[in-house]
Design a protein around this motif. Structure first.
Motif, PDB file in Angstrom:
ATOM      1  N   SER A  49      -1.665   6.948  -5.676  1.00  0.00           N
ATOM      2  CA  SER A  49      -1.256   6.840  -4.160  1.00  0.00           C
ATOM      3  C   SER A  49      -2.284   6.948  -3.653  1.00  0.00           C
ATOM      4  O   SER A  49      -3.071   7.607  -3.410  1.00  0.00           O
ATOM      5  CB  SER A  49      -0.249   7.958  -4.079  1.00  0.00           C
ATOM      6  OG  SER A  49      -1.010   9.096  -4.215  1.00  0.00           O
ATOM      7  N   PRO A  50      -2.146   6.003  -2.228  1.00  0.00           N
ATOM      8  CA  PRO A  50      -3.235   5.906  -1.273  1.00  0.00           C
ATOM      9  C   PRO A  50      -3.353   7.291  -0.665  1.00  0.00           C
ATOM     10  O   PRO A  50      -2.199   7.983  -0.496  1.00  0.00           O
ATOM     11  CB  PRO A  50      -2.978   4.799  -0.402  1.00  0.00           C
ATOM     12  CG  PRO A  50      -1.636   4.525  -0.586  1.00  0.00           C
ATOM     13  CD  PRO A  50      -1.264   5.021  -1.991  1.00  0.00           C
ATOM     14  N   THR A  51      -4.298   7.688   0.454  1.00  0.00           N
ATOM     15  CA  THR A  51      -4.380   8.906   0.717  1.00  0.00           C
ATOM     16  C   THR A  51      -3.372   8.666   2.138  1.00  0.00           C
ATOM     17  O   THR A  51      -3.430   7.696   2.905  1.00  0.00           O
ATOM     18  CB  THR A  51      -5.758   9.072   1.472  1.00  0.00           C
ATOM     19  OG1 THR A  51      -6.630   8.852   0.364  1.00  0.00           O
ATOM     20  CG2 THR A  51      -5.973  10.298   2.006  1.00  0.00           C
ATOM     21  N   PRO A  52      -2.491   9.844   1.925  1.00  0.00           N
ATOM     22  CA  PRO A  52      -1.473   9.694   3.194  1.00  0.00           C
ATOM     23  C   PRO A  52      -2.105   9.793   4.544  1.00  0.00           C
ATOM     24  O   PRO A  52      -3.049  10.410   4.831  1.00  0.00           O
ATOM     25  CB  PRO A  52      -0.721  11.022   3.143  1.00  0.00           C
ATOM     26  CG  PRO A  52      -1.495  12.091   2.136  1.00  0.00           C
ATOM     27  CD  PRO A  52      -2.528  10.959   1.143  1.00  0.00           C
ATOM     28  N   GLN A  53      -1.546   8.967   5.436  1.00  0.00           N
ATOM     29  CA  GLN A  53      -1.951   8.895   6.858  1.00  0.00           C
ATOM     30  C   GLN A  53      -1.520   9.837   7.536  1.00  0.00           C
ATOM     31  O   GLN A  53      -0.210  10.253   7.193  1.00  0.00           O
ATOM     32  CB  GLN A  53      -1.929   7.459   7.615  1.00  0.00           C
ATOM     33  CG  GLN A  53      -2.629   6.406   6.817  1.00  0.00           C
ATOM     34  CD  GLN A  53      -3.840   6.216   6.802  1.00  0.00           C
ATOM     35  OE1 GLN A  53      -4.546   6.564   7.939  1.00  0.00           O
ATOM     36  NE2 GLN A  53      -4.818   5.922   5.672  1.00  0.00           N
ATOM     37  N   PRO A  54      -2.434  10.453   8.559  1.00  0.00           N
ATOM     38  CA  PRO A  54      -1.767  11.499   9.421  1.00  0.00           C
ATOM     39  C   PRO A  54      -0.631  10.834  10.225  1.00  0.00           C
ATOM     40  O   PRO A  54      -0.504   9.638  10.689  1.00  0.00           O
ATOM     41  CB  PRO A  54      -2.882  12.020  10.259  1.00  0.00           C
ATOM     42  CG  PRO A  54      -3.814  10.653  10.212  1.00  0.00           C
ATOM     43  CD  PRO A  54      -3.762  10.173   8.947  1.00  0.00           C
ATOM     44  N   GLY A  55       0.548  11.629  10.596  1.00  0.00           N
ATOM     45  CA  GLY A  55       1.652  11.264  11.629  1.00  0.00           C
ATOM     46  C   GLY A  55       0.985  10.848  12.852  1.00  0.00           C
ATOM     47  O   GLY A  55      -0.062  11.279  13.238  1.00  0.00           O
TER      48      GLY A  55
ATOM     49  N   ARG B 250      -2.180  12.299  15.119  1.00  0.00           N
ATOM     50  CA  ARG B 250      -3.096  11.575  15.854  1.00  0.00           C
ATOM     51  C   ARG B 250      -3.366  11.527  17.096  1.00  0.00           C
ATOM     52  O   ARG B 250      -4.364  11.543  17.676  1.00  0.00           O
ATOM     53  CB  ARG B 250      -2.913   9.994  15.512  1.00  0.00           C
ATOM     54  CG  ARG B 250      -3.003   9.613  13.643  1.00  0.00           C
ATOM     55  CD  ARG B 250      -2.790   8.001  13.666  1.00  0.00           C
ATOM     56  NE  ARG B 250      -1.573   7.360  14.257  1.00  0.00           N
ATOM     57  CZ  ARG B 250      -0.454   7.020  13.767  1.00  0.00           C
ATOM     58  NH1 ARG B 250      -0.349   7.383  12.547  1.00  0.00           N
ATOM     59  NH2 ARG B 250       0.345   6.639  14.288  1.00  0.00           N
TER      60      ARG B 250
END
Length: 125
Positions: A44-50, A54
């Motif tokens: 799974s890719p690194t989860p992006q911040p919401g 941001r």
């Protein structure tokens, strides 16, 4: 000429693990180990911040030492816009209702600061 309805179905492509798990046992062992290792992709890719994370990072970077001043300025702008657009009485009603909402939220959280402040003000009189 007959009209026919065409129905399309879009399905997600299977991942490498799902494709390997769906093959029979005789085919699974046929590939060399180094080929399997080269075809593996990250699970799974690194989860992006919401969006809020941001925005908070941008706000902290843009206004490093004047965070409260900017927040106060934005609140003042909102109050000024409300005063000019809907009037003094309606703006005061909105402010009172917001304060009551904050007090109810604090009471529900178990930290009734505003309720205690009102009680102290009432005892003094």
């Amino acid at each position: 000429m007959a009209s026919e309805k065409v129905q399309a179905r879009i399905e997600q492509a299977p991942t490498a693990q799902a494709a390997q798990a769906s093959r029979p046992q005789s085919q699974q062992g046929a590939e060399p180990a180094d080929k399997e290792a080269s075809q593996e992709q990250p699970q799974s890719p690194t989860p992006q911040p919401g969006a809020w994370a941001r925005f908070s990072a941008w706000f902290a970077k843009t206004f490093p030492h004047s965070r409260h001043a900017v927040i106060g300025g934005v609140c003042g702008l909102v109050v000024a816009l409300l005063l000019f657009s809907i009037g003094l009485f309606k703006t005061a009603v909105i402010a009172v209702l917001v304060i009551i909402g904050v007090a109810c939220g604090q009471y529900a959280d178990g930290d009734p600061k505003l309720v205690n402040l009102v009680r102290e003000l009432m005892k003094r009189r």
